[in-house]
Design an enzyme around this catalytic site. Structure first.
Site, PDB file in Angstrom:
ATOM      1  N   CYS A 189      44.947 -27.534 -16.996  1.00 26.15           N
ATOM      2  CA  CYS A 189      44.389 -26.720 -18.033  1.00 26.15           C
ATOM      3  C   CYS A 189      42.711 -26.872 -17.986  1.00 26.15           C
ATOM      4  O   CYS A 189      42.437 -27.840 -17.704  1.00 26.15           O
ATOM      5  CB  CYS A 189      44.918 -26.888 -19.442  1.00 26.15           C
ATOM      6  SG  CYS A 189      46.692 -26.997 -19.622  1.00 26.15           S
ATOM      7  N   ARG A 240      42.582 -24.322 -12.521  1.00 27.22           N
ATOM      8  CA  ARG A 240      43.145 -25.780 -13.139  1.00 27.22           C
ATOM      9  C   ARG A 240      44.574 -25.223 -14.033  1.00 27.22           C
ATOM     10  O   ARG A 240      45.198 -26.089 -14.739  1.00 27.22           O
ATOM     11  CB  ARG A 240      42.177 -26.233 -14.090  1.00 27.22           C
ATOM     12  CG  ARG A 240      40.883 -26.782 -13.789  1.00 27.22           C
ATOM     13  CD  ARG A 240      39.986 -27.244 -14.569  1.00 27.22           C
ATOM     14  NE  ARG A 240      40.818 -28.408 -15.281  1.00 27.22           N
ATOM     15  CZ  ARG A 240      40.334 -29.619 -14.967  1.00 27.22           C
ATOM     16  NH1 ARG A 240      39.898 -29.857 -13.938  1.00 27.22           N
ATOM     17  NH2 ARG A 240      40.888 -30.854 -15.910  1.00 27.22           N
ATOM     18  N   TRP A 249      48.006 -24.402 -17.942  1.00 24.80           N
ATOM     19  CA  TRP A 249      49.215 -24.580 -17.129  1.00 24.80           C
ATOM     20  C   TRP A 249      50.191 -25.450 -17.845  1.00 24.80           C
ATOM     21  O   TRP A 249      50.125 -26.494 -18.669  1.00 24.80           O
ATOM     22  CB  TRP A 249      48.474 -25.648 -16.047  1.00 24.80           C
ATOM     23  CG  TRP A 249      49.732 -25.600 -14.961  1.00 24.80           C
ATOM     24  CD1 TRP A 249      49.951 -25.141 -13.845  1.00 24.80           C
ATOM     25  CD2 TRP A 249      50.854 -26.938 -14.699  1.00 24.80           C
ATOM     26  NE1 TRP A 249      51.027 -25.585 -13.215  1.00 24.80           N
ATOM     27  CE2 TRP A 249      51.666 -26.792 -13.769  1.00 24.80           C
ATOM     28  CE3 TRP A 249      51.062 -28.037 -15.741  1.00 24.80           C
ATOM     29  CZ2 TRP A 249      52.382 -27.681 -13.357  1.00 24.80           C
ATOM     30  CZ3 TRP A 249      52.082 -28.919 -15.235  1.00 24.80           C
ATOM     31  CH2 TRP A 249      52.827 -28.540 -14.197  1.00 24.80           C
ATOM     32  N   ASN A 270      43.353 -30.109 -23.171  1.00 23.23           N
ATOM     33  CA  ASN A 270      43.840 -30.459 -21.961  1.00 23.23           C
ATOM     34  C   ASN A 270      44.563 -31.888 -21.735  1.00 23.23           C
ATOM     35  O   ASN A 270      43.784 -32.790 -22.361  1.00 23.23           O
ATOM     36  CB  ASN A 270      42.691 -30.306 -20.974  1.00 23.23           C
ATOM     37  CG  ASN A 270      43.038 -30.835 -19.365  1.00 23.23           C
ATOM     38  OD1 ASN A 270      42.074 -31.043 -18.737  1.00 23.23           O
ATOM     39  ND2 ASN A 270      44.200 -30.764 -19.224  1.00 23.23           N
ATOM     40  N   GLY A 271      45.695 -31.972 -21.551  1.00 20.19           N
ATOM     41  CA  GLY A 271      46.475 -33.206 -21.536  1.00 20.19           C
ATOM     42  C   GLY A 271      47.592 -33.188 -22.434  1.00 20.19           C
ATOM     43  O   GLY A 271      48.267 -31.989 -22.352  1.00 20.19           O
ATOM     44  N   GLU A 298      51.864 -30.625   6.691  1.00 21.04           N
ATOM     45  CA  GLU A 298      50.566 -29.814   6.160  1.00 21.04           C
ATOM     46  C   GLU A 298      50.755 -28.534   6.109  1.00 21.04           C
ATOM     47  O   GLU A 298      50.599 -27.778   5.336  1.00 21.04           O
ATOM     48  CB  GLU A 298      49.119 -30.523   6.660  1.00 21.04           C
ATOM     49  CG  GLU A 298      48.038 -29.663   6.112  1.00 21.04           C
ATOM     50  CD  GLU A 298      47.958 -29.763   4.554  1.00 21.04           C
ATOM     51  OE1 GLU A 298      48.718 -30.602   3.895  1.00 21.04           O
ATOM     52  OE2 GLU A 298      47.066 -29.082   4.177  1.00 21.04           O
ATOM     53  N   LYS A 348      51.596 -25.749   3.176  1.00 22.25           N
ATOM     54  CA  LYS A 348      50.514 -24.786   2.865  1.00 22.25           C
ATOM     55  C   LYS A 348      51.789 -23.475   2.882  1.00 22.25           C
ATOM     56  O   LYS A 348      51.351 -22.570   2.092  1.00 22.25           O
ATOM     57  CB  LYS A 348      49.849 -24.235   4.291  1.00 22.25           C
ATOM     58  CG  LYS A 348      48.694 -25.243   4.494  1.00 22.25           C
ATOM     59  CD  LYS A 348      47.379 -25.217   3.393  1.00 22.25           C
ATOM     60  CE  LYS A 348      47.604 -25.954   2.216  1.00 22.25           C
ATOM     61  NZ  LYS A 348      47.182 -27.332   2.053  1.00 22.25           N
ATOM     62  N   GLU A 369      53.751 -23.660  -0.456  1.00 22.75           N
ATOM     63  CA  GLU A 369      52.939 -23.403  -1.852  1.00 22.75           C
ATOM     64  C   GLU A 369      52.122 -21.971  -1.806  1.00 22.75           C
ATOM     65  O   GLU A 369      52.258 -21.537  -3.044  1.00 22.75           O
ATOM     66  CB  GLU A 369      51.669 -24.435  -1.998  1.00 22.75           C
ATOM     67  CG  GLU A 369      50.545 -24.327  -1.157  1.00 22.75           C
ATOM     68  CD  GLU A 369      49.586 -25.560  -1.493  1.00 22.75           C
ATOM     69  OE1 GLU A 369      49.600 -25.872  -2.345  1.00 22.75           O
ATOM     70  OE2 GLU A 369      48.662 -26.115  -0.607  1.00 22.75           O
ATOM     71  N   HIS A 397      68.327 -35.997  14.432  1.00 22.59           N
ATOM     72  CA  HIS A 397      69.088 -36.892  13.697  1.00 22.59           C
ATOM     73  C   HIS A 397      69.529 -36.466  12.402  1.00 22.59           C
ATOM     74  O   HIS A 397      69.761 -36.948  11.468  1.00 22.59           O
ATOM     75  CB  HIS A 397      68.230 -38.337  13.310  1.00 22.59           C
ATOM     76  CG  HIS A 397      67.930 -38.840  14.474  1.00 22.59           C
ATOM     77  ND1 HIS A 397      68.675 -40.009  15.048  1.00 22.59           N
ATOM     78  CD2 HIS A 397      66.764 -39.329  14.950  1.00 22.59           C
ATOM     79  CE1 HIS A 397      68.542 -40.629  15.967  1.00 22.59           C
ATOM     80  NE2 HIS A 397      66.948 -40.049  16.280  1.00 22.59           N
ATOM     81  N   LYS A 451      45.339 -26.106  -9.638  1.00 22.72           N
ATOM     82  CA  LYS A 451      44.523 -26.957  -8.334  1.00 22.72           C
ATOM     83  C   LYS A 451      44.474 -28.422  -8.603  1.00 22.72           C
ATOM     84  O   LYS A 451      44.621 -29.315  -7.719  1.00 22.72           O
ATOM     85  CB  LYS A 451      43.135 -26.244  -8.297  1.00 22.72           C
ATOM     86  CG  LYS A 451      42.207 -26.958  -7.335  1.00 22.72           C
ATOM     87  CD  LYS A 451      42.625 -26.450  -5.843  1.00 22.72           C
ATOM     88  CE  LYS A 451      41.674 -27.323  -4.826  1.00 22.72           C
ATOM     89  NZ  LYS A 451      42.314 -26.955  -3.511  1.00 22.72           N
TER      90      LYS A 451
HETATM   91  C1  AGP Z   1      47.314 -28.795  -1.515  1.00 15.88           C
HETATM   92  O1  AGP Z   1      47.175 -27.568  -0.972  1.00 15.88           O
HETATM   93  C2  AGP Z   1      47.654 -28.919  -2.783  1.00 15.88           C
HETATM   94  N1  AGP Z   1      47.631 -27.911  -3.752  1.00 15.88           N
HETATM   95  C3  AGP Z   1      47.951 -30.218  -3.286  1.00 15.88           C
HETATM   96  O2  AGP Z   1      49.064 -30.867  -2.503  1.00 15.88           O
HETATM   97  C4  AGP Z   1      46.883 -31.284  -3.652  1.00 15.88           C
HETATM   98  O3  AGP Z   1      46.356 -31.661  -2.261  1.00 15.88           O
HETATM   99  C5  AGP Z   1      47.148 -32.465  -4.405  1.00 15.88           C
HETATM  100  O4  AGP Z   1      47.645 -32.120  -5.827  1.00 15.88           O
HETATM  101  C6  AGP Z   1      46.101 -33.638  -4.328  1.00 15.88           C
HETATM  102  O5  AGP Z   1      44.942 -33.170  -5.070  1.00 15.88           O
HETATM  103  P1  AGP Z   1      43.674 -33.847  -5.206  1.00 15.88           P
HETATM  104  O6  AGP Z   1      43.510 -34.014  -3.327  1.00 15.88           O
HETATM  105  O7  AGP Z   1      42.741 -33.185  -5.606  1.00 15.88           O
HETATM  106  O8  AGP Z   1      44.130 -35.204  -5.517  1.00 15.88           O
END
Ligand code: AGP
Length: 620
Positions: free
Chosen positions: A2, A27, A73, A103-104, A492, A496, A499, A515, A615
């Protein structure tokens, strides 16, 4: 999660706040709203993307110069209009007495809700937040000494709230004041230069939302309330002790938080990688030598490192372990923050915790930092946002210098994290006497070539990436395989694709594939195989043979002149070869970032704001 924003000044508050929300939508972006004071509280709220709110404001602007806004969010209650912030006090005389954004999470909301209903408050949402304006109204219009005084009212309410939060409140009786407080979620006050004897005052969860109006900012610490008026800001603790929160010049420019010539932030941030790495590398070198980071600790004495991180940052940590073990011979553990924080980790002399976080606000990583500090383990932060909570709570900071990363998918921060970890490992090796002057010169030469290699890899792999995306954008599953330093690249690459393109994807260490997971292979399954020229290439080629023997579709990632890889793969995404193979994962991930982007576009996904995500993950 948020985002919160607030504005007091001569400009129309709704216009300033909608831009601020645009900058905060990373956010959270499932609904948004704002409240502006003009005699009474005027509310605009809309479920869905921010555009829904912007359209509503275009159709029905709010006239006023003081307001608060929020992009959400969802945690408590789905993203409906009723659950959008701001929330207002409601019920008889309480109605419209105050508006709040939050926020929280308020952990004792259930108990408070029951109590407030008994006092005549009428609840209209399923959120935990709504207890805050109701509680404020009962105090403000009650008979305690806090009645009628907005700061005293907020202070009295805070004493009743449990959980972590940043809040901002406006009272129509006080049309040029915003009262805000922080306990666990970020909050920054911004102010403009004085013009015609007046200032503009702003409030936000993050710096970009203060731009371009504010030129200075002050960061609130936990346990601080601020009373913002057009004349300035007064800070104090929750118990009323005055606090001196110094204002500092804002270094970030409005350009750095715009898309420029790109359609999406993700594309812009992928393209920025050569300059980001060049900036970072030069910050750690002097001439031909490595500079030891100023972390307030003796790297030579460190014999055990624990990396704490989540998501992409955790993938970077996995390679950080290789770097430190290989170059500095230090024992390293890599821990997912949300796991570390609920264990009882063993602390011994010589242990160092390194928290890796782009945002520096990730709740689980922050909790891990606090747990380590409580055990007297020294903590340093590898962060991009140097004004963040983790940066401020860590004893030392290694900045990434990547500039604002706004796309939800982390790209430039990841390659910056890998580069920073490589340099950190080299610096630790030097401090321990394990790096000869000759080896140092070679390492510096290798790392200085990296930005150029990033640039050429992005350029040279693009047409093959597009070809592969055209072929496999409709595939419902994708597998990524890698070994050694390319195992994190496989994880990674899969993250990508999951997400931003919503494709089911898994990354495996290629030697582990047989395995069990190899049972998934069919003639329809794209298997992206990371096979650059490194010490495990021969092993990787054998693993690729195993997939090919079962008719899997092979997409290789490796050097363009690798004949064996070309013969095995349907297509190869070419990557440059660095002087030091430890640096190869920084190049191998690049075509996979672009691949996820192209698949997402073909699947008509919102690249910068994928569904269900935010984010900055500031809730646990
Ligand atoms: C990455 O593409 C993500 N959206 C997510 O995994 C992110 O890396 C994770 O939430 C950690 O965030 P930070 O590096 O700001 O702590």
């Amino acid at each position: 999660m948020c985002g919160i924003a607030g504005y007091i000044g001569p400009k129309p508050a709704d216009q300033v706040l909608i831009v601020a929300l645009e900058r905060l939508k990373y956010r959270g972006y499932d609904s948004a709203g704002m409240a502006v004071v003009n005699g009474e509280l005027h509310l605009r709220r809309a479920a869905g993307k921010l555009k829904m709110l912007a359209d509503q404001i275009d159709a029905s602007p709010v006239d006023g110069h003081c307001g608060i806004a929020h992009t959400r969010w969802a945690t408590h209650g789905p993203p409906t209009e009723a659950n959008c912030h701001p929330h207002l006090a409601n019920g008889g005389r309480f109605t419209g007495a105050v508006a709040v954004v939050h926020n929280g999470i308020i952990e004792n909301h259930d108990h408070l809700r029951r109590e407030l209903i008994e006092q005549g408050c009428i609840f209209q949402s399923e959120t935990d937040t709504e207890v805050i304006p109701q509680l404020l109204a009962t105090i403000y219009l009650g008979d305690s000494t806090a009645a009628g005084d907005p700061v005293a009212t907020v202070r009295a309410a805070l004493a009743r709230l449990e959980g972590s939060f940043a809040i901002a409140a406006i009272f129509p009786d006080h049309p040029d004041r915003i009262i805000a407080a922080r306990q666990g979620s970020p909050l920054i006050v911004g102010r403009s230069r004085i013009k015609d004897g007046r200032r503009e005052m702003l409030l936000a969860s993050d710096i970009p939302a203060l731009l371009p109006h504010a030129h200075e900012m002050a960061i609130l610490d936990d346990g601080v309330i601020v009373d913002i008026r057009s004349s300035g800001a007064v800070f104090g603790t929750f118990s009323g002790v005055p606090v001196d929160a110094p204002f500092k010049t804002i270094e970030v420019t409005a350009d750095a938080v715009s898309k420029g010539r790109f359609d999406t932030f993700m594309e812009k941030e992928i393209a920025e990688q050569p300059e980001v790495l060049a900036r970072l590398i030069e910050s750690r070198l002097r001439g031909e030598a490595l500079v030891e980071p100023d972390l307030g600790l003796d790297l030579a004495a460190v014999n055990h490192i624990v990396f704490l991180a989540c998501g992409t940052s955790w993938h970077a940590a996995l390679n950080g372990k290789r770097y430190l073990e290989t170059l500095a011979r230090v024992h390293v553990e890599v821990d997912i923050s949300s796991e570390y924080r609920y264990r009882n980790p063993v602390a011994s002399g010589g242990t160092l915790v390194v928290a890796i976080s782009q945002s520096g606000e990730t709740a689980d990583t922050l909790a891990g930092v606090r747990l380590a500090k409580a055990k007297f383990i020294p903590v340093i932060g590898l962060v991009n946002v140097v004004t963040s909570t983790i940066a401020r709570e860590a004893a030392g900071v290694m900045p990434l210098f990547a500039g604002p990363e706004i796309g939800v998918a982390s790209t430039k921060a990841y390659t910056a994290q890998l580069t920073a970890l490589y340099l950190f490992a080299a610096q630790a090796a030097k401090a321990k006497g394990l790096l000869s002057p000759e080896a140092e010169r070679k390492l510096v030469t290798a790392v200085r070539k990296l930005p150029g290699q990033v640039e050429s890899t992005l350029k040279n792999s693009e047409s093959a990436v597009i070809e592969v995306a055209d072929l496999f954008a409709a595939a419902s599953d994708t597998v990524f395989l890698g070994r050694g330093g390319e195992h994190p690249t496989a994880l990674e690459g899969a993250l990508k694709l999951k997400e931003i393109a919503y494709v089911h994807a898994s990354g495996y260490p290629a030697g582990e594939f047989k395995h069990g997971p190899i049972a998934q292979v069919t003639a329809k399954l794209p298997v992206i195989c990371l096979c650059p020229r490194d010490q495990l290439r021969e092993k990787m080629l054998s693993n690729i043979q195993e997939v090919k023997a079962r008719a899997g579709r092979i997409i290789g990632v490796g050097q363009a002149d690798d004949r064996e890889l070309r013969d095995l793969a349907d297509l190869v995404l070419p990557v440059a070869r660095p002087d030091d193979e430890l640096l190869q994962p920084i190049l191998s991930i690049l075509p996979l970032q672009r691949y996820a982007y192209h698949v997402a576009v073909r699947r008509k996904c919102d690249v910068d704001q994928p569904r269900n995500l935010a984010k900055s993950v500031t809730v646990e």
